[in-house]
Design a protein around this motif. Structure first.
Motif, PDB file in Angstrom:
ATOM      1  N   LEU A 236       1.097  -1.421  -0.073  1.00  0.00           N
ATOM      2  CA  LEU A 236       0.004   0.278   0.240  1.00  0.00           C
ATOM      3  C   LEU A 236       1.425   1.189   0.377  1.00  0.00           C
ATOM      4  CD1 LEU A 236      -3.186  -0.627   2.208  1.00  0.00           C
ATOM      5  CD2 LEU A 236      -2.909  -0.699  -0.129  1.00  0.00           C
ATOM      6  N   VAL A 237       1.379   1.598   0.703  1.00  0.00           N
ATOM      7  CA  VAL A 237       2.653   1.826   1.012  1.00  0.00           C
ATOM      8  C   VAL A 237       3.367   2.846  -0.724  1.00  0.00           C
ATOM      9  CG1 VAL A 237       5.069   3.353   1.264  1.00  0.00           C
ATOM     10  CG2 VAL A 237       3.281   2.693   3.140  1.00  0.00           C
ATOM     11  N   LEU A 238       4.070   1.660  -1.530  1.00  0.00           N
ATOM     12  CA  LEU A 238       4.237   1.599  -1.863  1.00  0.00           C
ATOM     13  C   LEU A 238       3.239   2.804  -3.531  1.00  0.00           C
ATOM     14  CD1 LEU A 238       7.223   0.900  -4.854  1.00  0.00           C
ATOM     15  CD2 LEU A 238       5.593  -1.647  -5.274  1.00  0.00           C
ATOM     16  N   LEU A 239       2.040   1.812  -3.528  1.00  0.00           N
ATOM     17  CA  LEU A 239       1.254   2.406  -4.868  1.00  0.00           C
ATOM     18  C   LEU A 239       0.703   3.958  -3.785  1.00  0.00           C
ATOM     19  CD1 LEU A 239      -0.968  -0.687  -4.113  1.00  0.00           C
ATOM     20  CD2 LEU A 239      -0.143  -0.324  -6.293  1.00  0.00           C
ATOM     21  N   LEU A 240       0.723   4.290  -3.150  1.00  0.00           N
ATOM     22  CA  LEU A 240       0.139   5.587  -3.004  1.00  0.00           C
ATOM     23  C   LEU A 240       1.067   6.291  -2.600  1.00  0.00           C
ATOM     24  CD1 LEU A 240      -1.776   4.822   0.473  1.00  0.00           C
ATOM     25  CD2 LEU A 240      -2.973   5.346  -1.781  1.00  0.00           C
TER      26      LEU A 240
ATOM     27  N   LEU B 183      -1.139   4.393  -6.814  1.00  0.00           N
ATOM     28  CA  LEU B 183      -2.929   4.963  -6.380  1.00  0.00           C
ATOM     29  C   LEU B 183      -3.547   5.852  -5.949  1.00  0.00           C
ATOM     30  CD1 LEU B 183      -5.374   2.374  -5.623  1.00  0.00           C
ATOM     31  CD2 LEU B 183      -4.083   1.916  -3.681  1.00  0.00           C
ATOM     32  N   PRO B 184      -4.734   6.790  -6.393  1.00  0.00           N
ATOM     33  CA  PRO B 184      -5.028   8.060  -5.619  1.00  0.00           C
ATOM     34  C   PRO B 184      -5.435   7.810  -3.921  1.00  0.00           C
ATOM     35  CG  PRO B 184      -6.024   7.197  -7.584  1.00  0.00           C
ATOM     36  CD  PRO B 184      -5.586   6.160  -7.479  1.00  0.00           C
ATOM     37  N   PRO B 185      -5.220   8.927  -3.258  1.00  0.00           N
ATOM     38  CA  PRO B 185      -5.108   8.455  -2.167  1.00  0.00           C
ATOM     39  C   PRO B 185      -6.863   9.028  -1.735  1.00  0.00           C
ATOM     40  CG  PRO B 185      -4.148  11.157  -2.457  1.00  0.00           C
ATOM     41  CD  PRO B 185      -4.668  10.074  -3.978  1.00  0.00           C
ATOM     42  N   LYS B 186      -7.652   8.008  -2.855  1.00  0.00           N
ATOM     43  CA  LYS B 186      -9.419   8.205  -2.137  1.00  0.00           C
ATOM     44  C   LYS B 186      -9.864   7.166  -2.031  1.00  0.00           C
ATOM     45  CE  LYS B 186      -9.223  11.256  -6.439  1.00  0.00           C
ATOM     46  NZ  LYS B 186      -9.770  11.602  -7.662  1.00  0.00           N
ATOM     47  N   GLY B 187     -10.419   6.967  -0.842  1.00  0.00           N
ATOM     48  CA  GLY B 187     -11.252   5.835  -0.211  1.00  0.00           C
ATOM     49  C   GLY B 187     -11.595   5.118  -1.848  1.00  0.00           C
ATOM     50  N   LEU B 188     -12.515   5.829  -2.441  1.00  0.00           N
ATOM     51  CA  LEU B 188     -12.667   5.156  -3.536  1.00  0.00           C
ATOM     52  C   LEU B 188     -11.572   3.870  -5.048  1.00  0.00           C
ATOM     53  CD1 LEU B 188     -15.763   4.079  -4.728  1.00  0.00           C
ATOM     54  CD2 LEU B 188     -15.087   5.378  -6.753  1.00  0.00           C
TER      55      LEU B 188
ATOM     56  N   VAL C 175      -8.492   3.185  -2.684  1.00  0.00           N
ATOM     57  CA  VAL C 175      -7.624   2.138  -1.236  1.00  0.00           C
ATOM     58  C   VAL C 175      -8.698   1.066  -0.976  1.00  0.00           C
ATOM     59  CG1 VAL C 175      -6.488   2.641   0.383  1.00  0.00           C
ATOM     60  CG2 VAL C 175      -6.453   4.715  -0.474  1.00  0.00           C
ATOM     61  N   ILE C 176      -9.609   1.371  -0.138  1.00  0.00           N
ATOM     62  CA  ILE C 176     -10.434   0.640  -0.120  1.00  0.00           C
ATOM     63  C   ILE C 176     -10.984  -0.604  -0.803  1.00  0.00           C
ATOM     64  CG2 ILE C 176     -13.202  -0.580   0.947  1.00  0.00           C
ATOM     65  CD1 ILE C 176     -13.583   2.493   1.806  1.00  0.00           C
ATOM     66  N   PRO C 177     -11.312  -1.041  -1.769  1.00  0.00           N
ATOM     67  CA  PRO C 177     -11.411  -1.929  -2.790  1.00  0.00           C
ATOM     68  C   PRO C 177     -10.148  -2.686  -2.766  1.00  0.00           C
ATOM     69  CG  PRO C 177     -11.616  -0.176  -4.163  1.00  0.00           C
ATOM     70  CD  PRO C 177     -11.716   0.319  -2.844  1.00  0.00           C
ATOM     71  N   VAL C 178      -8.348  -1.652  -3.177  1.00  0.00           N
ATOM     72  CA  VAL C 178      -7.639  -2.137  -3.373  1.00  0.00           C
ATOM     73  C   VAL C 178      -6.930  -3.064  -1.963  1.00  0.00           C
ATOM     74  CG1 VAL C 178      -4.934  -2.100  -4.324  1.00  0.00           C
ATOM     75  CG2 VAL C 178      -6.782  -0.975  -5.296  1.00  0.00           C
ATOM     76  N   ALA C 179      -6.574  -2.674  -0.548  1.00  0.00           N
ATOM     77  CA  ALA C 179      -6.621  -2.565   0.267  1.00  0.00           C
ATOM     78  C   ALA C 179      -7.375  -4.221   1.525  1.00  0.00           C
ATOM     79  CB  ALA C 179      -7.352  -1.569   2.120  1.00  0.00           C
ATOM     80  N   GLY C 180      -8.812  -4.272   0.531  1.00  0.00           N
ATOM     81  CA  GLY C 180      -9.458  -5.403   0.534  1.00  0.00           C
ATOM     82  C   GLY C 180      -9.067  -6.511  -0.149  1.00  0.00           C
ATOM     83  N   ILE C 181      -7.935  -6.425  -1.052  1.00  0.00           N
ATOM     84  CA  ILE C 181      -8.288  -7.046  -1.500  1.00  0.00           C
ATOM     85  C   ILE C 181      -6.789  -8.099  -1.094  1.00  0.00           C
ATOM     86  CG2 ILE C 181      -6.663  -8.616  -3.788  1.00  0.00           C
ATOM     87  CD1 ILE C 181      -8.693  -5.676  -5.462  1.00  0.00           C
ATOM     88  N   LEU C 182      -5.684  -7.240  -0.863  1.00  0.00           N
ATOM     89  CA  LEU C 182      -4.309  -7.081   0.050  1.00  0.00           C
ATOM     90  C   LEU C 182      -4.829  -7.866   1.055  1.00  0.00           C
ATOM     91  CD1 LEU C 182      -1.998  -4.541  -1.561  1.00  0.00           C
ATOM     92  CD2 LEU C 182      -2.240  -6.913  -2.761  1.00  0.00           C
ATOM     93  N   ILE C 183      -5.786  -7.281   1.277  1.00  0.00           N
ATOM     94  CA  ILE C 183      -5.467  -8.514   2.733  1.00  0.00           C
ATOM     95  C   ILE C 183      -6.853  -9.386   2.431  1.00  0.00           C
ATOM     96  CG2 ILE C 183      -6.826  -7.426   5.367  1.00  0.00           C
ATOM     97  CD1 ILE C 183      -6.807  -4.578   4.990  1.00  0.00           C
ATOM     98  N   GLY C 184      -6.737  -9.641   2.387  1.00  0.00           N
ATOM     99  CA  GLY C 184      -7.832 -10.914   2.005  1.00  0.00           C
ATOM    100  C   GLY C 184      -6.956 -12.374   2.133  1.00  0.00           C
ATOM    101  N   GLY C 185      -5.827 -11.177   0.817  1.00  0.00           N
ATOM    102  CA  GLY C 185      -5.448 -12.218   0.153  1.00  0.00           C
ATOM    103  C   GLY C 185      -4.022 -12.858   1.351  1.00  0.00           C
ATOM    104  N   ALA C 186      -3.668 -11.605   2.197  1.00  0.00           N
ATOM    105  CA  ALA C 186      -2.801 -11.677   3.233  1.00  0.00           C
ATOM    106  C   ALA C 186      -3.608 -12.576   4.544  1.00  0.00           C
ATOM    107  CB  ALA C 186      -2.687 -10.923   4.299  1.00  0.00           C
ATOM    108  N   LEU C 187      -4.978 -13.193   4.777  1.00  0.00           N
ATOM    109  CA  LEU C 187      -5.758 -13.617   5.777  1.00  0.00           C
ATOM    110  C   LEU C 187      -5.844 -14.638   5.305  1.00  0.00           C
ATOM    111  CD1 LEU C 187      -8.605 -13.988   7.528  1.00  0.00           C
ATOM    112  CD2 LEU C 187      -9.066 -13.355   6.517  1.00  0.00           C
ATOM    113  N   THR C 188      -5.699 -14.983   4.450  1.00  0.00           N
ATOM    114  CA  THR C 188      -6.309 -15.872   3.346  1.00  0.00           C
ATOM    115  C   THR C 188      -4.430 -17.525   3.649  1.00  0.00           C
ATOM    116  OG1 THR C 188      -7.256 -16.065   1.909  1.00  0.00           O
ATOM    117  CG2 THR C 188      -6.153 -18.053   1.523  1.00  0.00           C
TER     118      THR C 188
END
Length: 261
Positions: free
Chosen positions: A113-117, A122-127, A129-142
């Motif tokens: 996320l730090v690299l992208l931002l 990755l634009p620093p907007k919720g629309l 950041v949220i989906p990209v962060a969700g994808i990455l967090i989901g992968g890390a969770l699994t």
């Protein structure tokens, strides 16, 4: 509502869609029960929770994405839920080990996320950041859940080999790692298979969603490629960190230094 290029509606939200979803959920519960998988109730609860959670997210996401602070809090909420879920998978019994699940998930997701931002990709907007962060967090969770659980199971089943390695002079961390590393590493197989077969077996959601949104095939493919490679990086880091935590006994519900048996 999404429409295909020829104007046809894609999965229109109608009572028929709700009925089909209910039938599929009940079928999943019935098959799990018939096959004695031991997860019939868990399948039902997961489906019902998904209904409630998606309904709540659908109601709040429109105003959350309009604020950077609320978007950051929403990402933090996703991270917290992922930590709790992964921790309970790693240490099912009550113990002090589950908070350590924050380490592999954070170590995998935060740098990406730090690299992208920081690079402006990755634009620093919720629309965005949220989906990209969700994808990455989901992968890390699994990756964290699977690698932690498999490593712990392997140590329990082969505790005699750990003791033999200790008798030969291995440090406790090294003895544990020798036994559980291979089993934990198999948690990367789903991400590897998805990346290897993308475009041939599966068309991932980011790719299809961008095409439906009007992006060119080249743009959609480039973004999807980045997502898949990013997930490989995130999950690889998560697995390595989980192994280190398990090797040092930090996610074991027993006393530090006690071999799992």
């Amino acid at each position: 509502m999404l429409r295909l290029a020829d104007g046809e509606r894609l999965l229109p939200v109608t009572p028929g869609l709700g009925a089909a979803t209910a039938v599929l959920l009940l079928a999943a519960v019935a098959v799990a029960g018939w096959g004695r998988l031991g997860h019939g109730r868990a399948v039902l609860r997961a489906g019902l929770r998904a209904v409630v959670q998606l309904a709540v997210v659908a109601l709040v996401i429109t105003w959350v994405v309009g604020s950077r602070w609320w978007s950051a809090l929403f990402v933090l909420l996703m991270f917290s839920v992922a930590v709790r879920t992964a921790g309970r998978r790693m240490v099912p019994a009550p113990g002090r080990g589950w908070p350590w699940a924050a380490v592999p998930i954070g170590a995998g997701v935060l740098p990406v996320l730090v690299l992208l931002l920081g690079s402006g990709l990755l634009p620093p907007k919720g629309l965005s950041v949220i989906p990209v962060a969700g994808i990455l967090i989901g992968g890390a969770l699994t990756a964290t859940s699977l690698s932690g659980r498999r490593a712990m199971d392997e140590l329990r089943q082969r505790h005699g080999e750990v003791e033999a390695a200790l008798a030969l002079g291995f440090e406790e961390r090294d003895a544990r790692m020798e036994i559980c590393r291979t089993a934990a590493a198999t948690s990367l197989v789903p991400a590897l298979d998805q990346t290897r077969t993308v475009g041939l077996v599966t068309l991932p959601g980011a790719f299809v969603g961008m095409l439906l949104g009007g992006a060119s095939p080249v743009q959609a493919g480039a973004v999807q490629l980045f997502v898949l490679v990013g997930l490989l990086a995130v999950e690889s880091v998560a697995v390595v960190v989980v192994l280190e935590l398990v090797g040092r006994g930090l996610v074991d519900a027993r006393r530090p230094g006690e071999v799992i048996g």
